[in-house]
Design an enzyme around this catalytic site. Structure first.
Site, PDB file in Angstrom:
ATOM      1  N   CYS A 113       0.839  -1.202   0.000  1.00 24.14           N
ATOM      2  CA  CYS A 113       0.000   0.000   0.000  1.00 24.14           C
ATOM      3  C   CYS A 113       0.875   1.253   0.000  1.00 24.14           C
ATOM      4  O   CYS A 113       0.644   2.191  -0.770  1.00 24.14           O
ATOM      5  CB  CYS A 113      -0.924  -0.012   1.204  1.00 24.14           C
ATOM      6  SG  CYS A 113      -2.067   1.394   1.277  1.00 24.14           S
ATOM      7  N   CYS A 209      -6.002  -3.370   7.116  1.00 24.74           N
ATOM      8  CA  CYS A 209      -7.248  -2.632   7.304  1.00 24.74           C
ATOM      9  C   CYS A 209      -8.444  -3.290   6.632  1.00 24.74           C
ATOM     10  O   CYS A 209      -9.574  -3.148   7.094  1.00 24.74           O
ATOM     11  CB  CYS A 209      -7.085  -1.207   6.778  1.00 24.74           C
ATOM     12  SG  CYS A 209      -6.649  -1.101   5.024  1.00 24.74           S
TER      13      CYS A 209
END
Length: 397
Positions: A113, A209
């Site tokens: 990410c 997440c």
């Protein structure tokens, strides 16, 4: 508390985009920069929308967190934008994570990410907004080193996030700033209260997440239903001990939940996706001494091509929760190989190996790479070689 970002020009003429996740750390960064007189613009990325995950305590970049980032921006009086990066996040992070996991690896999506969505796509957006820098809430430091900036471990080693930033390129480091690198988490919380931020007591976000319940296998099944094919649990000595419901339910180094009672502790030593086998054995079979890396990002002063034949001494970290340990980095036929001074247990392909020049506050990050293959002790390597080189006959039993 005023901070300086080491940028040319006065703060009031310096625009800084702050990546705001809705959490305490990035919110405090926005507050510190606003108080220091910078022209601050908050940007929040909507990365996913997985129903339960958007409301889960400790999630980030979705649902309530976007609302929290907006409230912080209003409190601080800064402009705030929400950008829909959901498709890009799935393409660059979630889908590769699922593919890697189904292939028997142990991926680290937070690094991917940072490498793609945050420090490539968002950085480009910050530049288009006329920013002089992109600031984040990571606990890591960057400082000028010669004509470029270098990456260092933070003051608060308990919060050190340098492991997740090894793939940051020199060009990106020149544009990035990490204002929390010289602060402790306690100081950050205190600053959030001093700024009267509505998220001052908010829980920290989770590492992954987009996993709603912490169950990786559930996410993989949803994204890749064919990944959960049953197969055999095989001892490293060749014995078939039982069956499993899919290798996605196992990780290298796992001890609990294997479902085999043998009278001695068993650990997952290797995952064989082609043969759909979970290979188990005693703990000593887990020990890894040599790592073969791919996708290496080098941040050291000496070019990798100039590393002497005998290698160079470094400290290496194969988990974010472990301290850097003595190792030797070598370049063989253009590939980076790391020899660990002390064997590590449970090292799996897909994990990251990050290089340092020390192990304390201020140690420099020299780069890192993805583990393509690890070598176990000689006995285990021979046994695994025999098992993995077999055809798929065992899986068909």
């Amino acid at each position: 508390m005023r901070v300086s970002l080491d940028l040319p020009g006065s703060p009031d003429r310096t625009r800084v985009v702050v990546a705001m996740s809705g959490g305490v750390d990035s919110s405090v960064v926005a507050g510190l920069l606003k108080e220091s007189g910078y022209d601050v613009v908050g940007v929040t990325l909507q990365l996913y929308d997985h129903g339960e995950a958007t409301h889960r305590k400790g999630a980030c970049c979705a649902g309530q967190d976007i609302h929290d980032a907006r409230r912080v921006a209003e409190t601080l009086g800064i402009p705030h934008y929400v950008l829909d990066y959901e498709e890009r996040f799935r393409e660059a992070v979630i889908d590769p994570f699922a593919a890697s996991y189904a292939a028997g690896e142990t991926p680290v999506p937070c690094i991917s990410c940072n490498q793609t969505v945050k420090f490539a796509d968002l950085l480009g957006t910050a530049e288009r907004l006329g920013a002089d820098a992109l600031a984040t809430g990571h606990y890591v430091r960057s400082e000028q080193h010669g004509n470029r900036r270098a990456l260092f471990r933070p003051v608060d080693l308990d919060r050190d996030q340098s492991y997740f930033l090894f793939a940051t390129t020199p060009a990106q480091l020149d544009f990035l700033r990490f204002p929390l690198g010289g602060m402790t988490k306690a100081e950050t919380r205190a600053a959030a209260r001093a700024f009267n931020l509505p998220i001052a007591e908010k829980s920290d976000s989770q590492d992954i997440c987009f996993v709603p319940s912490g169950g990786y296998a559930d996410v993989i099944r949803k994204l890749n239903p064919g990944a959960a094919e049953p197969g055999h649990i095989v001892h490293i000595d060749g014995r078939v001990l039982g069956r499993h419901d899919g290798i996605i339910n196992f990780t290298v180094g796992q001890r609990r939940g294997i479902g085999i009672a043998l009278g001695q502790p068993l650990y997952v030593v290797h995952l064989d996706p082609e043969g759909r086998r979970v290979i188990v054995g005693p703990r000593e079979a887990l020990l890894t001494g040599r790592l073969h890396l791919r996708g290496v990002n080098w941040l050291g002063d000496m070019p990798l091509a100039e590393v002497p034949a005998g290698g160079i001494d470094i400290l290496a970290r194969v988990r974010s929760t472990r301290p850097p340990m003595p190792a030797r980095l070598m370049v063989k036929d253009g590939k980076v190989v790391v020899d660990l001074a002390v064997g590590e247990a449970g090292v799996a392909p897909g994990q990251a190996c990050v290089f340092y020049d020390g192990d304390g506050d201020g140690a420099r990050v020299l780069g890192g790479g993805w583990i393509e293959r690890s070598e176990h002790n000689a006995e285990a390597e021979i046994a695994l070689g025999k098992l993995v080189s077999r055809d798929s006959a065992v899986a068909a039993l």
